[in-house]
Scaffold this active site. Structure first.
Site, PDB file in Angstrom:
ATOM      1  N   MET A  27       1.709  -3.467 -11.260  1.00  0.00           N
ATOM      2  CA  MET A  27       0.918  -2.853 -12.463  1.00  0.00           C
ATOM      3  C   MET A  27      -0.485  -2.581 -12.385  1.00  0.00           C
ATOM      4  O   MET A  27      -0.946  -1.766 -12.981  1.00  0.00           O
ATOM      5  CB  MET A  27       1.648  -3.336 -14.123  1.00  0.00           C
ATOM      6  CG  MET A  27       2.711  -4.336 -14.252  1.00  0.00           C
ATOM      7  SD  MET A  27       3.034  -4.300 -16.119  1.00  0.00           S
ATOM      8  CE  MET A  27       1.500  -5.696 -15.844  1.00  0.00           C
ATOM      9  N   ALA A  29      -4.483  -2.221 -10.588  1.00  0.00           N
ATOM     10  CA  ALA A  29      -5.432  -3.189 -10.410  1.00  0.00           C
ATOM     11  C   ALA A  29      -4.938  -3.649  -9.166  1.00  0.00           C
ATOM     12  O   ALA A  29      -4.901  -5.238  -9.736  1.00  0.00           O
ATOM     13  CB  ALA A  29      -5.460  -3.962 -11.739  1.00  0.00           C
ATOM     14  N   GLY A  33      -3.615 -10.106  -3.362  1.00  0.00           N
ATOM     15  CA  GLY A  33      -2.264 -10.541  -4.076  1.00  0.00           C
ATOM     16  C   GLY A  33      -1.263  -9.310  -3.283  1.00  0.00           C
ATOM     17  O   GLY A  33      -0.050  -8.923  -2.787  1.00  0.00           O
ATOM     18  N   HIS A  34      -1.837  -8.281  -4.396  1.00  0.00           N
ATOM     19  CA  HIS A  34      -1.187  -6.874  -4.180  1.00  0.00           C
ATOM     20  C   HIS A  34      -0.350  -6.742  -2.755  1.00  0.00           C
ATOM     21  O   HIS A  34       0.325  -6.005  -2.463  1.00  0.00           O
ATOM     22  CB  HIS A  34      -1.390  -5.797  -5.267  1.00  0.00           C
ATOM     23  CG  HIS A  34      -1.336  -5.886  -6.244  1.00  0.00           C
ATOM     24  ND1 HIS A  34      -2.204  -6.391  -6.699  1.00  0.00           N
ATOM     25  CD2 HIS A  34      -0.140  -6.069  -7.183  1.00  0.00           C
ATOM     26  CE1 HIS A  34      -1.650  -7.077  -8.333  1.00  0.00           C
ATOM     27  NE2 HIS A  34      -0.641  -6.387  -8.564  1.00  0.00           N
ATOM     28  N   LYS A 146       4.052 -15.835  -7.495  1.00  0.00           N
ATOM     29  CA  LYS A 146       3.336 -16.655  -8.181  1.00  0.00           C
ATOM     30  C   LYS A 146       4.618 -15.743  -9.837  1.00  0.00           C
ATOM     31  O   LYS A 146       4.611 -16.827 -10.991  1.00  0.00           O
ATOM     32  CB  LYS A 146       2.106 -15.277  -8.476  1.00  0.00           C
ATOM     33  CG  LYS A 146       2.064 -16.029  -9.782  1.00  0.00           C
ATOM     34  CD  LYS A 146       0.032 -14.847  -9.278  1.00  0.00           C
ATOM     35  CE  LYS A 146      -0.313 -15.278 -10.755  1.00  0.00           C
ATOM     36  NZ  LYS A 146      -0.043 -13.336 -11.526  1.00  0.00           N
ATOM     37  N   GLN A 150      10.146 -14.324 -12.652  1.00  0.00           N
ATOM     38  CA  GLN A 150      10.780 -12.557 -12.389  1.00  0.00           C
ATOM     39  C   GLN A 150      11.709 -12.409 -11.173  1.00  0.00           C
ATOM     40  O   GLN A 150      12.554 -11.696 -11.338  1.00  0.00           O
ATOM     41  CB  GLN A 150       9.476 -11.840 -11.691  1.00  0.00           C
ATOM     42  CG  GLN A 150       9.065 -10.439 -11.745  1.00  0.00           C
ATOM     43  CD  GLN A 150       8.077 -10.011 -11.953  1.00  0.00           C
ATOM     44  OE1 GLN A 150       8.407  -9.783 -13.017  1.00  0.00           O
ATOM     45  NE2 GLN A 150       7.488  -9.332 -10.760  1.00  0.00           N
TER      46      GLN A 150
END
Ligand code: AMP
Length: 280
Positions: A27, A29, A33-34, A146, A150
């Site tokens: 999403m 920002a 981590g991404h 995390k 999901q």
């Protein structure tokens, strides 16, 4: 700077169908981590597609859809030129618009934990993941540990629909003090940021206690770490069986996943770790 496209036609033009594709849905920002997911994706396939889409269907009434941090230019600058960023409009994903009805049901597990506090969240999440999978047609999709619930539900979707996509899960990237990186951490003021460290601390206490005492007592000790922090309100701290995502029985021995959600001020944070229960 990555190449940014906003329509599925442009996306299809950029993807070479003779080469493999690894997909990282986000999403935006973007944080480290991404970027850990993107790094993994690069190792797994010839081409990497990162989607940046704040999915209206997975936000409930009164949640932060409007205020969710959006920083497309900065995000594109964090990725190399070979990465394709797919940043579609709401209409490109949902021709029906932002009030589209979710078309994928997350079932019973979708109503527990995050789903209990955020009704409809996982139906919305699975609906967007399913649409993005159709648009991107990846060979591999990379998700973060995390968001354990999901991951469980996306894995189930891939298995149930027999999608030809390999799921790869990357461990949680944390700040030095243990706090899991999250796009929502920008909402925290300095005091809240310090207080939020009780979440990874509670997981650490659980890990210690589970080696010494029974599951119920270990969970109580871990919950106390969060409950004693005045700025933080615990939603749940549970140990689940990773194969069912249901709370473990008191005599359970084996691999388990600790899942935590708590509100720090007005910001809802989640965290998770895998651990081993060695005795009942
Ligand atoms: P989001 O943009 O929050 O929807 O997250 C996009 C992907 O990045 C999801 O698969 C998340 O699980 C993953 N992710 C978010 N934060 C972290 C983190 N701190 N470490 C590893 N993966 C993460």
């Amino acid at each position: 700077m990555a190449h940014v496209v906003s329509t599925s036609t442009e996306l299809r033009e950029l993807i070479d169908p003779s080469r493999t594709v690894a997909f990282v849905p986000t999403m935006g920002a973007l944080h480290q981590g991404h970027l850990a997911l993107v790094k993994k994706a690069k190792q797994l396939a010839d081409q990497v597609v990162v989607s940046i889409f704040v999915n209206p269907l997975q936000f409930g009434q009164g949640e932060d859809f409007d205020s969710y941090p959006r920083s497309l230019d900065k995000d594109a600058g964090l990725l190399d030129p070979e990465v394709i960023v797919f940043a579609p409009s709401v209409e490109a994903v949902y021709p029906e618009g932002k009030d589209a009805t979710p078309v994928v049901s997350a079932g019973a597990v979708g109503e527990l934990f995050e789903g209990k506090s955020r009704p409809g969240h996982f139906d919305g999440m699975l609906t967007v993941v399913s649409r993005l999978f159709t648009l991107v047609q990846p060979d591999v999709a990379v998700f973060g540990q995390k968001d354990a619930q999901q991951v469980f539900l996306v894995r189930k979707l891939v298995e149930d629909k027999k999608l030809p996509i390999e799921l790869v899960v990357v461990p949680t990237v944390r700040e030095e003090n243990g706090l899991a990186l999250s796009s929502r951490n920008v909402y925290l003021n300095a005091e809240e940021r310090n207080a939020a460290v009780c979440i990874p601390q509670a997981i650490a206490v659980l890990r210690q206690e589970i080696a010494k005492t029974n599951t119920a007592r270990a969970l109580e000790a871990a919950r106390r770490v969060i409950e004693s922090q005045p700025l933080v309100r615990l939603d749940y701290l549970e140990l689940v069986d990773p194969t069912t995502f249901l709370p473990v029985e008191s005599n359970y021995v084996g691999a388990a996943t600790v899942i935590v959600a708590a509100k720090v001020g007005t910001t809802r944070l989640i965290d998770t770790e895998n651990l081993e229960i060695v005795h009942a």
